[in-house]
Design a protein around this motif. Structure first.
Motif, mmCIF file in Angstrom:
data_model
loop_
_atom_site.group_PDB
_atom_site.id
_atom_site.type_symbol
_atom_site.label_atom_id
_atom_site.label_comp_id
_atom_site.label_asym_id
_atom_site.label_seq_id
_atom_site.Cartn_x
_atom_site.Cartn_y
_atom_site.Cartn_z
ATOM 1 N N ARG A 93 0.651 -0.962 0.185
ATOM 2 C CA ARG A 93 0.135 0.410 0.150
ATOM 3 C C ARG A 93 0.832 1.304 -0.272
ATOM 4 O O ARG A 93 1.757 1.640 0.607
ATOM 5 C CB ARG A 93 -0.915 -0.056 1.148
ATOM 6 C CG ARG A 93 -2.122 -1.061 1.456
ATOM 7 C CD ARG A 93 -2.555 -0.984 2.421
ATOM 8 N NE ARG A 93 -4.101 -1.865 2.756
ATOM 9 C CZ ARG A 93 -4.957 -1.949 2.216
ATOM 10 N NH1 ARG A 93 -5.174 -1.024 0.821
ATOM 11 N NH2 ARG A 93 -5.854 -2.360 1.983
ATOM 12 N N ASP B 286 -4.581 -1.123 -7.689
ATOM 13 C CA ASP B 286 -5.863 -0.297 -7.749
ATOM 14 C C ASP B 286 -5.126 1.256 -7.729
ATOM 15 O O ASP B 286 -4.756 1.964 -7.226
ATOM 16 C CB ASP B 286 -5.966 -0.426 -6.639
ATOM 17 C CG ASP B 286 -7.974 -0.255 -6.227
ATOM 18 O OD1 ASP B 286 -7.852 1.181 -6.809
ATOM 19 O OD2 ASP B 286 -9.053 -1.208 -5.815
ATOM 20 N N GLU C 78 -7.531 2.962 -4.539
ATOM 21 C CA GLU C 78 -6.976 2.735 -3.083
ATOM 22 C C GLU C 78 -5.335 2.784 -2.887
ATOM 23 O O GLU C 78 -4.999 2.705 -1.632
ATOM 24 C CB GLU C 78 -7.737 1.408 -3.326
ATOM 25 C CG GLU C 78 -8.588 0.732 -3.124
ATOM 26 C CD GLU C 78 -9.797 2.169 -2.047
ATOM 27 O OE1 GLU C 78 -8.567 1.620 -0.612
ATOM 28 O OE2 GLU C 78 -10.761 2.117 -1.952
ATOM 29 N N LEU D 85 -7.891 -7.737 -4.292
ATOM 30 C CA LEU D 85 -9.357 -7.652 -3.716
ATOM 31 C C LEU D 85 -9.807 -7.680 -2.280
ATOM 32 O O LEU D 85 -10.732 -7.450 -1.343
ATOM 33 C CB LEU D 85 -10.236 -9.015 -4.261
ATOM 34 C CG LEU D 85 -10.244 -8.596 -5.941
ATOM 35 C CD1 LEU D 85 -10.995 -9.771 -7.106
ATOM 36 C CD2 LEU D 85 -11.378 -7.559 -6.255
ATOM 37 N N GLN D 86 -8.880 -8.931 -1.742
ATOM 38 C CA GLN D 86 -8.900 -9.576 -0.481
ATOM 39 C C GLN D 86 -8.050 -8.542 0.705
ATOM 40 O O GLN D 86 -8.752 -8.531 1.660
ATOM 41 C CB GLN D 86 -7.978 -10.616 -0.261
ATOM 42 C CG GLN D 86 -8.625 -11.736 -0.439
ATOM 43 C CD GLN D 86 -7.155 -13.326 -0.557
ATOM 44 O OE1 GLN D 86 -6.057 -12.536 -0.293
ATOM 45 N NE2 GLN D 86 -7.714 -14.159 -0.712
ATOM 46 N N ASN D 87 -7.319 -7.443 -0.140
ATOM 47 C CA ASN D 87 -7.820 -5.984 0.897
ATOM 48 C C ASN D 87 -7.853 -4.563 0.323
ATOM 49 O O ASN D 87 -7.470 -3.239 0.979
ATOM 50 C CB ASN D 87 -6.083 -5.797 0.198
ATOM 51 C CG ASN D 87 -4.588 -6.639 0.762
ATOM 52 O OD1 ASN D 87 -4.545 -6.510 1.606
ATOM 53 N ND2 ASN D 87 -4.583 -8.005 0.378
ATOM 54 N N GLY D 88 -9.296 -4.921 -0.440
ATOM 55 C CA GLY D 88 -10.522 -3.835 -0.130
ATOM 56 C C GLY D 88 -9.665 -3.215 -1.952
ATOM 57 O O GLY D 88 -10.781 -2.357 -2.013
ATOM 58 N N GLY D 89 -8.928 -3.552 -2.848
ATOM 59 C CA GLY D 89 -9.837 -3.517 -4.046
ATOM 60 C C GLY D 89 -10.339 -3.611 -4.721
ATOM 61 O O GLY D 89 -11.454 -4.486 -4.394
ATOM 62 N N LYS D 90 -10.953 -3.109 -5.951
ATOM 63 C CA LYS D 90 -12.514 -3.409 -6.618
ATOM 64 C C LYS D 90 -11.654 -3.485 -8.569
ATOM 65 O O LYS D 90 -10.876 -2.696 -8.374
ATOM 66 C CB LYS D 90 -13.123 -1.611 -6.992
ATOM 67 C CG LYS D 90 -13.764 -1.529 -5.309
ATOM 68 C CD LYS D 90 -14.873 -1.085 -5.910
ATOM 69 C CE LYS D 90 -15.423 -0.657 -4.281
ATOM 70 N NZ LYS D 90 -15.172 -0.240 -2.884
#
Length: 166
Positions: free
Chosen positions: A20, A40, A43, A82-87
């Motif tokens: 991140r 992402d 994010e 995706l598991q870390n909040g991405g789209k």
């Protein structure tokens, strides 16, 4: 392109990693291997794999490593984001590497690992609907790459060349 930041994550051969912002992610020694970054944009996070071979199904690998193969690495990177909040709609990709390091093998299909890795990554990125925004691939030179999720720049260094940004 120094990796002197303490929060830079190194991805080894046939490995993958996640960061991140403000952390960066990098890999060294890309010859016929390809570094693929999926990130992402909103994010400000990224996942990278150091892909060695195009297809897992042909390997017969008993100790399966998803980061080692183009076909499985793309899915694994997307899952990580995706598991870390991405789209998925915010995902973008960049690739570098895939050199044909040994000229005398260039006509034998099975020995054209670099070009086959590139083709496989393009195919699977398209399959998961992740746009490939830029690439620095092919040729006969190795590469080291670093991705910054803040600027969304992939820095590429090769011997006897200036650092490129894509």
């Amino acid at each position: 392109m120094r990796n002197n930041r303490k929060d830079a994550v190194k991805v080894g051969i046939a490995e993958m990693g996640f960061v991140r912002a403000p952390s960066c992610i990098y890999t060294v020694g890309l010859g016929s291997c390809v570094g693929v970054v999926i990130y992402d944009q909103k994010e400000k996070m990224a996942a990278m794999a150091h892909v060695m071979l195009p297809y897992a199904e042909k390997s017969g690998d008993r100790k399966f490593n998803r980061a080692k193969y183009a076909d499985t690495a793309v899915y694994a990177l997307c899952e990580t984001l995706l598991q870390n909040g991405g789209k998925l709609e915010n995902f973008r990709a960049k690739i570098a590497g895939g050199a044909q390091m040994f000229q005398h093998y260039s006509t034998e299909h099975d020995m054209r690992i670099g070009p086959r890795n590139i083709e496989a990554l393009k195919r699977f990125l398209h399959e998961v609907n992740v746009p490939l925004l830029s690439k620095d691939v092919g040729g006969r030179r190795g590469r080291t790459i670093k991705f910054d999720p803040v600027s969304e720049v992939l820095f590429i260094r090769s011997i006897n060349t200036n650092v490129r940004e894509i």
